[in-house]
Design an enzyme around this catalytic site. Sequence first.
Site, short mmCIF file in Angstrom:
data_model
loop_
_atom_site.label_atom_id
_atom_site.label_comp_id
_atom_site.label_asym_id
_atom_site.label_seq_id
_atom_site.Cartn_x
_atom_site.Cartn_y
_atom_site.Cartn_z
N HIS A 186 0.83 -1.10 0.11
CA HIS A 186 0.23 0.05 -0.05
C HIS A 186 0.81 1.24 0.06
CE1 HIS A 186 0.73 1.52 4.02
NE2 HIS A 186 0.76 0.18 4.35
N GLU A 429 -7.88 -14.60 -17.46
CA GLU A 429 -6.87 -14.52 -16.26
C GLU A 429 -6.71 -16.14 -15.82
OE1 GLU A 429 -8.58 -12.27 -13.22
OE2 GLU A 429 -10.70 -12.27 -14.24
N ASP A 453 -3.31 -12.22 -12.16
CA ASP A 453 -3.96 -13.67 -11.76
C ASP A 453 -3.57 -14.58 -12.66
OD1 ASP A 453 -5.13 -13.23 -9.24
OD2 ASP A 453 -6.95 -12.81 -10.28
N CYS A 500 -4.71 -5.55 -18.98
CA CYS A 500 -5.08 -4.54 -17.97
C CYS A 500 -4.42 -5.08 -16.75
CB CYS A 500 -6.65 -4.53 -17.68
SG CYS A 500 -7.19 -6.24 -17.28
#
Length: 569
Positions: A186, A429, A453, A500
Amino acid sequence: MLKGIAASQGIAIAKVYKLEQPVLDIQKKEANADEELAKLDAAFKKTVADIEKIKTVASKSLKEEELAIFDAHLMMANDPEFRGMIEEEIKNSNVNAEYAANTVSANMVAMFEAMDDEYMRGRAADIKDVTFRLMCNLTGKEIPNLATLDEPVIVVAKDLTPSDTGSLNKEFAKGFATEMGGRTSHSAIMARSLEIPAVVGCKGILDGVKNGEMIVLDAINGEVIVNPSNEEIATYEKKAEEYAAEKAALKAMKDQPSVSTDGHKVLLVGNIGSPADVDGVLENGGEGVGLFRSEFLYMKSEDDFPNEDTQFAAYKEVLERMEGKPVVIRTLDIGGDKKLNYYTFPEEMNPFLGVRAIRFCLMRKDIFKTQLRALIRASAYGHLCIMFPMIATVAEFKEAKACYEEAKAELVAEGVKIGDKIEVGCMIEIPAAAVLADQLAKYADFFSIGTNDLIQYSMAADRMSEPVSYLYQPLNPSILRLVKMTIDGAHKNGKWCGMCGEMAGDELAAPVLLGLGLDEFSMSATSILRARKMINGLSYEEMQGLAAKAVELDTCDEVTELVKSAVGK
């Protein structure tokens, strides 16, 4: 010199500000329960006020998506169950409030850290952050406030909590270096949003520097130079000027098309989590939105799934602001590491491979239909592309498409105005979907490859697990072959293919992806102009040759060296 991971690019030269949190020595003491409960009440009130204040400061520089962490902290600080457990500990054991809070927190942290679910493991850090603030308020300890910095510094810490990064004052915090963290932590994400240099995972940095001494933060190469010489300072000042000039030059490319030297055009578009994020896409010359993560609408909703009108308003705003440029909106991708406060998912041994994304939507078609109606209504205001995530089989896609057709027919019957060109596509994915891409493309209007993923499923390696992080290899030939299968499968059926995942914004991956024929690259808004500069300087024909060689190599390292030698990286 110390080495770390360049998490947010840039160069900073300033004095060290070591962020050292107060040391808490929590001892068990017998105490009057009523007095301790009153003390706890006051500490909880101050903790809530502190977090609200930090969120207010953070809202001036962070996007809505990043502010969600503070909502989670407020929810915990206001959680009657969490507070009730501490109160029970005080009353049952007649102990001091700080000891009770520490005991409850330690038990909760241990429980969450032992869970298989990545999201739940991540909650342990939130519990630590909130409880630490609570215990400081109980004991009268002062937590350093980075918002009060009044001179240029580089913040050095073991790690930065959301509260820390939310308090950073960009005027004086010229960058930061932490011992912990990776590119997807983060603190790294927030640094990129704030556009300040950051080096994370820099082992030994706390012991290696002293407060007030000068350091150079090279967040391009992931290096920290301690006590630089005058010559080194001059060298890095020049590098900083060159980097600033490069950023300014990139801004001049904002309205240019993304086209190779031999005329092959691609689209460079942005990933967003809320309508507010459209600003960044437009400011950085994005040619559309390649991924609108609609789940954030659901995660922000406090007590129920967002209704049709609430969703419609958000989708409409994004489509209108993009003024006819393509906008890919991913349908609800919830489950795994993404939970909802108002819905309990079934207990599963491995929720990442369980009921999530399209699987959840097909099980709860009432929720799915509400979103589809909102999306189709919004299609009248722009170029809408609806994308189904986590598709594994042709049957799944056809079932999801049938739900879309049903919702569309209902709206037409109701006389609702809808767009005349809605594209319905598939997120690739899962390896099974990539292998069967040529069949899936018969039914989908487009593909978008979710590499985050796809890589971890292909390698059977959790990308958040440090011991197996070496297997997160976007340029491994096996991954490149799956990407090639997907792109070829789309093109064989006259459909377009985007990407993406993080790989789309990777400068080493871009030449290979261009050569493989990727039509659309979707990335964080701040990466768009740099990617455009690279692609506008490459020959599509030459990159086709490069990609053909890359998929025939044995290892990720060999592909990396091939790309570096070809494009001078």
